[in-house]
Design a protein around this motif. Structure first.
Motif, PDB file in Angstrom:
ATOM      1  N   TYR A  97      -4.852  -0.102   1.762  1.00 53.74           N
ATOM      2  CA  TYR A  97      -4.808   1.130   2.268  1.00 53.74           C
ATOM      3  C   TYR A  97      -5.883   1.570   2.858  1.00 53.74           C
ATOM      4  O   TYR A  97      -5.794   2.157   3.971  1.00 53.74           O
ATOM      5  N   ALA A  99       9.105   8.080  -0.450  1.00 56.97           N
ATOM      6  CA  ALA A  99       7.940   8.730  -0.878  1.00 56.97           C
ATOM      7  C   ALA A  99       8.062   9.396  -2.017  1.00 56.97           C
ATOM      8  O   ALA A  99       7.366   9.352  -2.997  1.00 56.97           O
ATOM      9  N   ILE A 106       2.299   8.522   1.951  1.00 54.52           N
ATOM     10  CA  ILE A 106       2.755   7.659   0.749  1.00 54.52           C
ATOM     11  C   ILE A 106       1.388   6.996   0.327  1.00 54.52           C
ATOM     12  O   ILE A 106       1.286   7.080  -0.814  1.00 54.52           O
ATOM     13  N   ILE A 107       0.503   6.776   1.431  1.00 51.98           N
ATOM     14  CA  ILE A 107      -0.869   6.344   0.895  1.00 51.98           C
ATOM     15  C   ILE A 107      -1.567   7.262  -0.059  1.00 51.98           C
ATOM     16  O   ILE A 107      -2.091   7.115  -1.073  1.00 51.98           O
ATOM     17  N   ALA A 112      -2.382   0.316  -7.124  1.00 51.05           N
ATOM     18  CA  ALA A 112      -2.335   0.428  -5.701  1.00 51.05           C
ATOM     19  C   ALA A 112      -3.192  -0.704  -5.070  1.00 51.05           C
ATOM     20  O   ALA A 112      -4.266  -1.006  -5.569  1.00 51.05           O
ATOM     21  N   ASP A 146       0.068   7.384  -3.377  1.00 48.92           N
ATOM     22  CA  ASP A 146       0.195   6.148  -4.093  1.00 48.92           C
ATOM     23  C   ASP A 146      -1.325   5.804  -4.567  1.00 48.92           C
ATOM     24  O   ASP A 146      -1.551   4.870  -5.380  1.00 48.92           O
ATOM     25  N   CYS A 147      -2.359   6.388  -3.851  1.00 46.01           N
ATOM     26  CA  CYS A 147      -3.593   5.848  -4.314  1.00 46.01           C
ATOM     27  C   CYS A 147      -4.043   6.172  -5.522  1.00 46.01           C
ATOM     28  O   CYS A 147      -4.958   5.781  -6.196  1.00 46.01           O
ATOM     29  N   SER A 183       5.698   1.907  -1.492  1.00 42.44           N
ATOM     30  CA  SER A 183       4.574   1.052  -1.106  1.00 42.44           C
ATOM     31  C   SER A 183       5.077  -0.381  -0.910  1.00 42.44           C
ATOM     32  O   SER A 183       4.392  -0.946   0.002  1.00 42.44           O
ATOM     33  N   LEU A 243       5.668  -0.560   2.687  1.00 39.53           N
ATOM     34  CA  LEU A 243       4.423  -0.408   3.496  1.00 39.53           C
ATOM     35  C   LEU A 243       3.664  -1.680   3.468  1.00 39.53           C
ATOM     36  O   LEU A 243       3.571  -2.467   4.477  1.00 39.53           O
ATOM     37  N   ASN A 244       3.980  -2.488   2.455  1.00 36.49           N
ATOM     38  CA  ASN A 244       3.304  -3.787   2.330  1.00 36.49           C
ATOM     39  C   ASN A 244       4.179  -4.691   3.482  1.00 36.49           C
ATOM     40  O   ASN A 244       3.500  -5.708   3.784  1.00 36.49           O
TER      41      ASN A 244
END
Lengths: 563, 942
Positions: free
Chosen positions: B242, B195, B227-228, B237, B231-232, B203, B206-207
């Protein structure tokens, strides 16, 4: 989600111990802690305060405070848990929480703090785990120490044997001297503490590190060899004082010098007590009469196991009269088997070394007997005619006019064999610990020679045992020896051969961990080879006449473990 | 910025300090145990500022070969703080040896030694040392034990962060680890690392694991949220995914995850459902987590949410009020504060009825700090009722139950509330007045009575009311005339005492004391027995006997008012006269009582005056129109004006707030939907800056010109060494940036800058000698720690060896005075707090005013400016010109010390006379502030 600092401070905000997990300046952290007591209000039922930039989460510890400093976006739920863990850890280490005690334990606590928070992130550990981590008891380390110890022991045995052989050689030489003025000069050598670990001599006493072939010359510090080598830096000090086994040198270079009928009469004890000086070890170095000079040549320890073993092999068969052409066949077996009988890995590596001392018999053909095991992978010296070897099992140089080198030993053939087939295990060990009623373990252990045509000498089987109690040995074939300090039983069998294929031992030891009896290790020596390679004849290339030669064969385990 | 500091350990000053030589010896010969002790001493010394460079080689020679684990750990501490470079910035030769030691430890069979060495690598900042270790660190990534792996991951993270070129493939390395790793703590570290070093890869990971997130453990879920969160902001994104993920994490088993998820959710989306979900998550956390800290902080979060999203969560007011079940008063206060902000006309009924229920509970149940809570509730209801008149009628009766509350504050609050309701809601007046009179007998304290009497005086507008009121007053006073009845009861008492036999009699007889003399007994000593029965007396009478004559004067004016009003309303002269005479009887009774021996202290002049005025008014009543108006209308109009002013003020404040929200015409308008990356960046930075602010690494950019103004010359131009310093004041430390110039044509050797300090200043480092070539210059930084606000002086000298071996020269430097104004910030506090501090603080410094300023206000402003203090006295109290001026001033130092000042000024002709008193807890502040003021007055004169 970041803890910046964990501190134990007084009511006036003086830090007794503080550990920061982020980079911050000293004055900043001291300032933060100094302003902390002024911010708190003792009447409140909550234990956090916030300023513009940070949040303090704290807990009173008798006269002191345990304070976590976090950023304001930090997850309070997690921080509270972390704080509790910190407090528990402190009370775990200090009986009375007061300034003095915390100061005493400051370093221990700071390392515990490190385990709880790493780079500002919380580690999920329990008090129990924290204890384990700070005790740093490692099974791996014990294992490694064990291995090292065995190697040391091996080296010691070798030394003893060599001492004997030396004596014999001396006598023999005297004979020879008398008979024809033939003599042998022995190069000086040394072996001992094997590289890798246990760099026990340290960087002592010498200021000219860097000159001494250490890092600089040895290809930089990235180079593993350069570093593990004790020669690296520093005068290696007085070996005699250095733990006993340190450096014993032996003059065992087979420098067969006809003209020089000198030998040295020094014995090991003498050498051990000599301070070493100066140069590196030299194999096959020409010797002179002066004992001290000889000693000075052996001064550096050999860090390389292989060399040490070569040396050992050289002296392994002292009784064999050495002819002008001498061949050494040595094999090393490493085996890892599981205690339920499966074979993890079995590897046999062997090589044949030829050493010629007569300049008249250098152009040779070596005829091997045909009985050797063709399942092995063979590799010949690049100059050896490979076709000839494959078709006729004859080792000769590609260019028949070329001679084999004189004086220095030359590896001419190598072979390797690896398998996972259980039927190849030469000596199977069945170690069978079982729990007895009164909290003790009965261990039955037996061996059986699976390859009948081989004879193993000086077999020792080393079985570790757990707990604090002492084992009582019941029935045993052969002799045994209990090492209380390192907690293992060494079972010694002088010889195992086809007539004497199996044996067993029983012992009982307090403890209830049946896994603790592994790994069992086996050591032995043998004068037969696994591959069954042998020399049938050696002839001169020119006329096909046989030359007189001597050969010796040895097999020894490199790492024979039952896990 | 100075070097980071990882450990602070207090140095025990009592212990004997060992010399470097002793330490060396101990290292050379000691056993492991002794070496451990020595190492501890060395590290403590080094942490406390002595770098001990001579010991490095000894440590390498004698400590590194040891296999003792405790020594190994201590060594890691040692390497952390040991200076690894020469003053010229190059790596020390010896460190190469140390590097080998690191390497061996990285390959050590003991996993804990490996792990702790890896952790240490996170703090190593020398690329030359790190480079050869990289392969070993990589190997550790595949170690058998999770402990080693997790530390290896962080080691790679921090190496990559500082020197990306050392491990160019760190991102791939870590993402591979993430895929194969099974241990959760290693996974977490890898995820956190990813991250921070490569958000896209994080990310991407995460996916691939959406479905498993629910089954992750706490640390992993937190890392996912992090991370979210990061990354948001990224325009590409996968926001919907998310949000979905965060929503599911709201249901996590871990409270900390829920909390972070809720926080993240509102940054991801400001949609109504998201905000509501976050709010309800917060509320459930507050309810479930027993820890008060958590409750308070989550309540703060909730409040932020409310401020940001306003009305969306108003529907949840009742849920928030459920938090009141928590016993901590602080939590309750905060909860009520938030709830009050959320009250709307729609839910006010519900809220008030809930509060009422809680209020009733305080009667039957015993909470800790019950009374405080009750007061809080009453205040809350009060606020609600003022805001929404329709509920006032509903609650006022309930509240009036509490008039009899023994606790002063809540009853006073109730009476103030009743007053306000009466003024604002005229319809309720008669009912409330009736109710008030019913509870008259239950009241206990003077302040409540005063309020109640005032209400009666103002709002009893009918004949019946007045008569009823008169009745109540009679009841609360008891027999009239006051003094005569008191006298009578006293005599009765005495008589009954006489009649009684036994003990009572004995008490009247002369007693023989231990020393054989007769003890005398005076009326005063028997008087105590009279006082004892006061409880059974009617309340006002009891209060009067306790010398509450202010209440007496209020009673008098109330009586005057109702009599005057009765005169207007009623035509029956007889009744009027009897009422009037009764009132006058009461008044004279009060005065007489006040002068009798029955009260604790004699009545004060002011009250007598006041009562006399009332008497005179009544005696001359019908004629004097002016007096009558003064009694009947003026006080009420004054009150209504007060109420109006308050409303006005509140409205103004609201207006002001609104204005703050207003956006200037030429400002950029942000549409959250259309937010570009750039705008979003700023929000992101906010989170980042939170951390930098916390670690204090943010450096304010000051203009060069302002820097120049702080340069101080330390030596003369003709001195052999010229020095000047730039004084840089940080929050808790002073950084001196000193330039030294060799003015001679010889090389100056061993040139050392020595400082010593006066006051609460501490030099952090010990100075290091330099060699200065002819006409060469050198800059030295000196860090000085400040721990309290006090005038500090730094003085020092420069010492250097001359050309001869023995002569040492010395140049003395100018003193550097530290201005305390850098540390004092204006602050505000309530008047009560000011008063309590004023009485509590021990140090006072009185400065006489001696100035050439002629205007009082101007003088005060000048003082405020020079001392950085804030004026607590409100503006309107200072306005106007009367030749006198008094004001309170307050300031706080950044170390949390309070400084109070009180100014009393009088204009005498053309000059100002008076004094300033400064009080503080410590002597330092009081003195230095006083000096500051004295000095500045003088300066202005010139």
């Amino acid at each position: 989600m970041v803890v910046i600092s964990a501190s134990v401070c007084t009511k006036t905000g003086k830090a007794i111990l503080s550990r920061q997990f982020m980079d911050m300046s000293r004055s900043r952290i001291e300032g933060l802690l100094a302003s902390f007591p002024k911010l708190i209000d003792n009447n409140e039922q909550h234990t956090f305060v916030e300023t513009d930039s940070v949040r303090y989460v704290y807990q009173p510890l008798e006269e002191l405070f345990m304070v976590l400093i976090t950023n304001k976006n930090s997850n309070i739920l997690q921080d509270i848990e972390t704080l509790n863990l910190f407090v528990r850890a402190i009370s775990d280490y200090c009986h009375n929480i007061n300034t003095h005690e915390i100061e005493e334990m400051a370093f221990e606590l700071s390392s515990v703090f490190d385990e709880i928070v790493n780079l500002g992130y919380r580690e999920y550990v329990s008090i129990q785990q924290l204890r384990t981590i700070s005790e740093m008891e490692s099974h791996e380390e014990k294992l490694a120490a064990e291995i090292e110890k065995n190697k040391e022991k091996e080296a010691k045995e070798l030394l003893n044997r060599k001492a004997k052989s030396l004596e014999m050689q001396r006598k023999e030489m005297q004979k020879k001297m008398a008979s024809g003025g033939m003599g042998m000069g022995y190069g000086s050598g040394g072996f001992g503490n094997n590289g890798g670990y246990g760099n026990s001599s340290g960087y002592g006493n010498n200021n000219n590190y860097g000159n001494n072939g250490g890092f600089g010359n040895n290809g930089g510090y990235g180079n593993n060899d350069g570093y593990n080598n004790n020669n690296g830096y520093g005068n290696n000090g007085n070996y005699g004082n250095n733990g006993g086994y340190g450096g014993f040198g032996n003059n065992s270079g087979y420098n067969n010098n006809m003209n020089q009928n000198n030998y040295n009469s020094n014995n090991n004890n003498q050498q051990q007590n000599q301070p070493f000086r100066g140069k590196g070890m030299q194999l096959g170095h020409k010797n002179n009469n002066n004992v001290n000079d000889l000693v000075s040549q052996m001064q550096e320890e050999v860090s390389n196991q292989a060399i040490a073993e070569q040396m050992a092999s050289a002296s392994n068969e002292p009784s064999t009269p050495t002819e002008p052409v001498h061949a050494i066949i040595s094999e090393k077996i490493s085996l890892a088997a599981t205690h339920d009988g499966g074979l993890e890995n079995l590897e046999i590596k062997g090589d044949m070394i030829l050493r010629i001392s007569d300049p008249n018999s250098t152009r040779l053909r070596i005829q091997l007997n045909n009985s050797f095991n063709r399942n092995f992978q063979f590799k010949t010296h690049p100059q050896v005619d490979k076709k000839l070897f494959n078709s006729d099992s004859v080792i000769a140089l590609k260019d028949p006019s070329k001679p084999f080198p004189i004086g220095s030993p030359l590896g001419i053939l190598k072979w390797r064999f690896a398998t996972r087939d259980e039927s190849f295990i030469p000596l199977s060990i069945n170690c069978w610990p079982s729990l007895a009623a009164n909290g003790t373990c009965d261990v039955n252990i037996e061996y059986e020679l699976e390859v009948p045509n081989i004879t193993l000498n000086n077999v020792s089987i080393i079985i570790p045992y757990p707990g604090m109690g002492n084992p009582t040995v019941g029935e045993v074939d052969g002799s045994y020896n209990i090492n209380h300090q390192n907690r293992y039983i060494e079972w010694q069998i002088p010889i195992i051969d086809a007539d004497n294929r199996s044996g067993s031992m029983e012992f009982n030891v307090p403890g209830n961990d049946t896994n603790a009896f592994f790994p069992v290790r086996v050591n032995f020596t043998s004068q037969q080879s696994f591959s069954n390679i042998n020399i049938a004849d050696i002839q001169l290339v020119e006329d096909g006449t046989s030359v007189s030669y001597s050969n010796e064969t040895r097999l020894m385990p490199e790492n024979y473990i039952i896990m | 910025m100075s070097d980071p500091c990882y450990t602070l350990i207090q140095q025990d000053d009592d212990k004997e300090q060992l010399s470097v030589q002793d330490l060396k010896k101990a290292l050379e010969h000691g056993k492991d145990e002794q070496k451990i002790q020595t190492m501890k001493k060395i590290i403590t010394l080094m942490i406390n500022g002595d770098p001990c460079p001579q010991l490095l080689m000894h440590v390498i020679r004698f400590v590194t070969p040891s296999r003792d684990k405790r020594l190994k750990k201590l060594l890691l501490n040692y390497w952390e703080i040991c200076p690894k470079t020469n003053p010229d910035g190059k790596l020390k030769q010896e460190m190469i040896l140390v590097c080998n030691y690191y390497k061996n430890d990285l390959q050590h069979p003991n996993e804990f030694i490996r792990g702790s060495t890896l952790r240490f690598l996170c703090k190593l900042r020398e690329p030359e040392l790190l480079e050869p270790l990289i392969p070993s660190v990589r190997d550790c990534l595949n170690h058998k034990y999770a402990y080693v792996r997790k530390n290896a991951i962080f080691a790679i993270y921090s190496i990559y962060k500082n020197f990306p070129n050392l491990i160019p493939d760190a991102t791939e390395l870590i993402s591979n680890v993430l895929i194969v790793e099974t241990d959760m703590s290693c996974k977490r570290n890898a995820l956190v690392t990813l991250a921070n070093i490569s958000l896209p890869l994080a990310s991407e990971y995460l996916n691939s694991v959406w479905s498993q997130i629910d089954s992750f453990d706490e640390s992993m879920q937190l890392a996912v949220i992090e991370i979210i969160m990061k990354d948001c902001r990224n325009p590409t994104a996968n926001k919907s995914k998310y949000i979905q993920c965060i929503f599911s994490l709201l249901q996590s088993n871990y409270a900390s995850v829920k909390y972070d998820a809720a926080t993240t959710l509102v940054t991801l989306s400001s949609h109504e459902t998201a905000v509501k979900a976050a709010a309800s998550c917060y509320i459930s956390l507050i309810m479930k987590v027993p820890d008060n800290n958590v409750k308070l902080i989550v309540l703060n979060k909730l409040n932020e949410l409310r401020e940001k999203h306003g009305r969306i969560i108003d529907g949840m007011t009742m849920d928030i009020l459920c938090v009141l079940s928590s016993p901590d008063i602080e939590v309750r206060r905060k909860c009520i504060d938030i709830a009050l902000e959320m009250v709307t006309s729609r839910n006010v009924d519900e809220v008030v009825s809930f509060l009422k229920k809680e209020l009733v509970k305080t009667h039957d149940q015993e909470y800790e700090r019950n009374t405080e809570y009750r007061q809080l509730l009453i205040h809350a209801i009060h606020t609600c009722a003022i805001k929404f008149h329709e509920v006032a009628a509903n609650v006022v009766y309930v509240l009036m139950e509490f008039l009899g509350d023994a606790h002063n504050a809540s009853a006073v609050d109730v009476i103030a509330f009743v007053k306000e309701v009466l003024e604002k809601i005229p319809e309720l007046r008669s009912k409330i007045v009736k109710k008030l009179m019913e509870s008259f007998m239950e009241m206990k304290t003077g302040r409540v009575f005063r309020g109640a009497l005032w209400i009666i005086g103002e709002y009893c507008l009918t004949v019946e009311d007045i008569e009823a009121a008169m009745n109540e007053i009679r009841n609360t006073l008891g027999d009239l005339p006051l003094l005569a009845s008191e006298q009578r009861s006293y005599e009765n008492e005495l008589e009954s005492n006489e009649n009684k036999d036994g003990e009572e009699k004995k008490s009247a007889q002369p007693r023989v004391l231990a020393d054989g003399t007769y003890a005398t007994e005076s009326a005063f000593s028997t008087y105590t027995s009279i006082k004892k029965d006061n409880k059974q007396r009617p309340p006002i009478r009891a209060l009067l006997l306790k010398s509450d004559f202010y209440l007496g004067s209020v009673l008098a004016s109330t009586l005057t008012k109702i009599v005057l009003r009765y005169e207007e309303l009623c035509s029956d002269a007889e009744k009027i006269n009897s009422l009037k005479s009764e009132a006058m009887l009461i008044m004279t009774g009060i005065v007489n009582l006040g002068r009798s021996k029955f009260v604790n202290s004699i009545i004060d002049e002011d009250s007598v005056e006041r009562i006399m005025t009332c008497l005179r008014t009544l005696a001359t009543s019908p004629e004097d129109k002016l007096l009558k108006d003064a009694f009947l209308t003026d006080s009420r109009s004054a009150y209504s004006q007060l109420v109006r002013n308050q409303d006005k003020k509140a409205a103004q404040e609201k207006e002001l707030n609104k204005k703050n929200h207003a956006i200037q015409v030429d400002d950029v308008i942000n549409f959250s939907l259309l937010k570009s990356k750039k705008n979003v960046q700023s929000e992101n930075d906010e989170i980042e800056s939170d951390l930098t602010r916390a670690t204090g690494s943010s450096s304010k950019t000051t203009k060069v010109t302002s820097q120049l103004s702080r340069v101080m010359q330390l030596t003369g131009f003709s001195d052999p060494v010229y020095a000047e310093a730039y004084v840089n004041v940080h929050q808790y430390n002073i950084l001196l940036d000193i330039l030294i110039v060799n003015q001679t044509s010889e090389t100056l050797q061993n040139l050392t800058l020595e400082f010593s300090t006066l006051g609460d200043l501490k030099l952090l480092e010990t100075p290091v000698p330099h060699t200065l070539r002819p006409h060469g210059f050198h800059t030295v930084k000196a860090n000085i720690k400040v721990s309290s606000t006090e005038t500090g002086v730094i003085f020092g000298n420069i010492v250097y060896d001359g050309p001869g071996a023995l002569d040492t020269s010395c140049v003395i430097l100018n003193d550097i005075h530290i201005d305390i104004m850098d540390y004092i910030k204006p602050a505000y506090c309530t008047e009560t707090k000011f008063r309590s501090m004023w009485t509590e603080f021990e140090w006072e410094n009185k400065v006489n005013v001696n100035t050439n300023i002629t205007d009082l206000r101007q003088y005060i402003n000048h003082i405020m400016k020079t001392t950085n203090m804030a004026c607590l006295t409100p503006e309107h109290a200072l306005s106007g010109e009367c030749g006198f001026l008094g004001a309170n001033m307050y300031a706080r130092s950044i170390f949390g010390e309070d400084a109070l000042a009180n100014i009393c000024l009088e204009k005498q002709g053309d000059s100002i006379a008076g004094h300033i008193r400064i009080r503080s807890k410590t002597q330092g502040i009081a003195l230095s502030l006083g000096d500051k003021i004295t000095l500045n007055q003088k300066i202005l004169k010139n």
